[in-house]
Design a protein around this motif. Structure first.
Motif, PDB file in Angstrom:
ATOM      1  N   HIS A 107       0.826  -1.222   0.000  1.00 12.52           N
ATOM      2  CA  HIS A 107       0.000   0.000   0.000  1.00 12.52           C
ATOM      3  C   HIS A 107       0.854   1.264   0.000  1.00 12.52           C
ATOM      4  N   THR A 211       4.343   6.541   7.102  1.00 13.00           N
ATOM      5  CA  THR A 211       3.195   6.046   7.858  1.00 13.00           C
ATOM      6  C   THR A 211       2.416   7.225   8.439  1.00 13.00           C
ATOM      7  N   GLY A 253       1.752  -0.955  11.916  1.00 15.14           N
ATOM      8  CA  GLY A 253       3.125  -0.597  12.249  1.00 15.14           C
ATOM      9  C   GLY A 253       3.016   0.808  12.839  1.00 15.14           C
ATOM     10  N   GLY A 255       0.533   2.579  11.344  1.00 13.73           N
ATOM     11  CA  GLY A 255      -0.926   2.626  11.249  1.00 13.73           C
ATOM     12  C   GLY A 255      -1.498   3.156   9.952  1.00 13.73           C
ATOM     13  N   SER A 256      -0.687   3.252   8.857  1.00 16.02           N
ATOM     14  CA  SER A 256      -1.234   3.911   7.659  1.00 16.02           C
ATOM     15  C   SER A 256      -2.171   3.024   6.858  1.00 16.02           C
ATOM     16  N   ASN A 257      -1.864   1.718   6.723  1.00 11.14           N
ATOM     17  CA  ASN A 257      -2.810   0.905   5.944  1.00 11.14           C
ATOM     18  C   ASN A 257      -4.095   0.722   6.728  1.00 11.14           C
TER      19      ASN A 257
HETATM   20  C1  LIG Z   1       3.570  -4.494   3.666  1.00 11.44           C
HETATM   21  C2  LIG Z   1       3.517  -3.604   4.855  1.00 11.44           C
HETATM   22  N1  LIG Z   1       2.409  -3.600   5.607  1.00 11.44           N
HETATM   23  C3  LIG Z   1       2.300  -2.827   6.706  1.00 11.44           C
HETATM   24  C4  LIG Z   1       3.347  -2.013   7.108  1.00 11.44           C
HETATM   25  C5  LIG Z   1       3.183  -1.198   8.346  1.00 11.44           C
HETATM   26  O1  LIG Z   1       3.000   0.157   8.099  1.00 11.44           O
HETATM   27  P1  LIG Z   1       1.626   0.880   8.330  1.00 11.44           P
HETATM   28  O2  LIG Z   1       1.163   0.525   9.711  1.00 11.44           O
HETATM   29  O3  LIG Z   1       1.942   2.307   8.180  1.00 11.44           O
HETATM   30  O4  LIG Z   1       0.658   0.391   7.318  1.00 11.44           O
HETATM   31  C6  LIG Z   1       4.526  -1.975   6.352  1.00 11.44           C
HETATM   32  C7  LIG Z   1       5.632  -1.097   6.728  1.00 11.44           C
HETATM   33  O5  LIG Z   1       6.709  -1.167   6.241  1.00 11.44           O
HETATM   34  C8  LIG Z   1       4.610  -2.791   5.186  1.00 11.44           C
HETATM   35  O6  LIG Z   1       5.695  -2.820   4.434  1.00 11.44           O
END
Ligand SMILES: Cc1ncc(COP(=O)(O)O)c(C=O)c1O
Length: 414
Positions: A107, A211, A253, A255-257
């Motif tokens: 994402h 993120t 992680g 939290g962006s997705n």
């Molecule tokens: C495939 C994938 N999913 C999730 C995350 C976690 O990030 P976030 O919580 O911002 O979605 C990462 C971070 O590197 C990622 O590479």
């Protein structure tokens, strides 16, 4: 701040979601942060910006990503579901938002497209970013190649070791990868170093944060760029089934997705939401679950839940998944947790590895270790839900980058 009966709130003018968020940055960075906010507000009003963003998402990234009914996974989970009290068969339907099919495999590219367009609007000529799993680094290097801008990626030295395929990808795309040797040599340390670079190069440099964290307006703008995930999922599910989901699930992680999936549904009161943190080796041992095991403090320009000791020293996070290995969480999640709108749980390395293998074998999809945490939570919960219930989980990345880590964890030589 809007009344909490609308959780689809904007932060207040100083960037707070309730007590969280804000902009705790040095004086040198303050004018930049304010400039960025001004430019973002202008871009939001500009139909040309939205048109270019939409065009790139469609033709370069490959959106909309499919919404997929995972029938064999659903059936497999149903096989081990206990009957309900009245003998009723249980086991919810599991659907995946397939953001792992995006160009670059996660994402992260949605947000990078938005931020590079902002950087260009602001006349910036040099891009920096931090990365953990390398997916954000690859996405940033990709958009920099696409727009012809030089790019420096900060990455913890431990992550450089465990995410070699992505390090090579970034280099192929023309980025300079700087390994960070300080601290735990992971994402937090990479972000520290990127912020240092930014302070030293304010005149020409744009920092693409990966993120929904960092100083205001980053949590808001990253959320907005990632909300395409939830908007699409909402329309696709309505189109296919005529109804909204019962439960949304996403790994966290920063939290962006998760916020990208959740945000367009926040005012749909019947849609429950579950964010999944990394419990690493267990919540009593080394982990990365800042909501489950942390308390509020300030890191990387915002106030939020953090893993820290009683003196406010940031603790080292641990997760088998480099993308979840962060001791904080975006401020909007902290606020949604306190307000009770979103529930949060945590999944161990072991459970994520089991879920990784389960998805490979039931659906022919090799997920990244990050969404494997979400899949593990789905496997836990689906069994106790009725058969007509719908879960939508975000498959936010593919697993190519993780096969060496998984092989090592399983004791397999490749
Ligand atoms: C495939 C994938 N999913 C999730 C995350 C976690 O990030 P976030 O919580 O911002 O979605 C990462 C971070 O590197 C990622 O590479």
């Amino acid at each position: 701040m809007n009344a909490p009966n609308s959780f689809r709130a904007q932060p207040d003018e100083r960037g707070h979601f309730g007590p969280y968020g804000g902009r705790y940055v040095s004086e040198t960075l303050m004018p930049l942060i304010l400039d960025l906010e001004r430019e973002y507000r202008a871009a939001k009003q500009d139909p040309a910006f939205a048109a270019q963003f939409g065009d790139l998402l469609e033709h370069y990234v490959g959106r909309p990503s499919p919404l997929y009914y995972a029938e064999r996974l659903t059936d497999t989970l149903r096989d081990s579901a206990p009957d309900g009290q009245d003998g009723e068969k249980r086991g919810a339907q599991v659907w995946f938002k397939r953001d792992e099919l995006n160009h670059t495999g996660a994402h992260k590219i949605n947000n990078c497209i938005g931020q590079i367009l902002l950087a260009i609007r602001m006349g910036k000529t040099r891009i920096i970013a931090e990365t953990g799993a390398g997916q954000h680094g690859v996405a940033t290097a990709t958009v920099c190649a696409r727009f012809g801008l030089p790019c420096v990626i900060y990455m913890g030295a431990k992550d450089v070791e465990r995410q070699q395929p992505n390090v090579f990808r970034m280099k192929l795309l023309g980025a300079e990868v700087r390994a960070v040797e300080s601290g735990a040599r992971t994402l937090k340390d990479a972000m520290n170093e990127a912020l240092r670079d930014w302070v030293a190069n304010v005149h020409d440099t744009f920092y693409i944060i990966g993120t929904a964290a960092g100083p205001h307006p980053y949590p808001e703008l990253v959320r907005d760029f990632q909300s395409v995930i939830g908007r699409e999922a909402r329309a696709q599910l309505l189109d296919r089934t005529g109804r909204l989901p019962d439960l949304l699930v996403a790994a966290i992680g920063g939290g962006s997705n998760a916020i990208g999936l959740f945000h367009p549904f926040l005012d749909d009161v019947d849609v429950k939401m579950l964010g999944v943190e990394a419990a690493g080796e267990g919540l009593e041992a080394k982990h990365a679950a800042s909501l489950a095991g942390g308390f509020p403090g300030v890191l990387h320009g915002n106030k939020t839940y953090l893993l820290q000791d009683d003196d406010g020293q940031i603790a080292e996070a641990h997760s088998i998944s480099a993308g979840l290995d962060y001791p904080g969480i975006g401020p909007e999640h902290a606020w949604l947790k306190d307000g009770g709108r979103v529930e949060y749980t945590a999944v161990t390395d072991r459970e994520a590895l089991d879920a990784f293998q389960l998805l490979c074998r039931t659906e022919g999809i090799i997920p990244a270790l990050e969404p494997s945490h979400a899949i593990a939570a789905v496997a836990r919960i689906a069994k106790d839900m009725p058969r007509d219930a719908i879960i939508v989980a975000n498959l936010c990345g593919r697993g190519d980058k993780d096969i060496f880590t998984v092989a090592e964890a399983l004791g397999v030589q490749i």
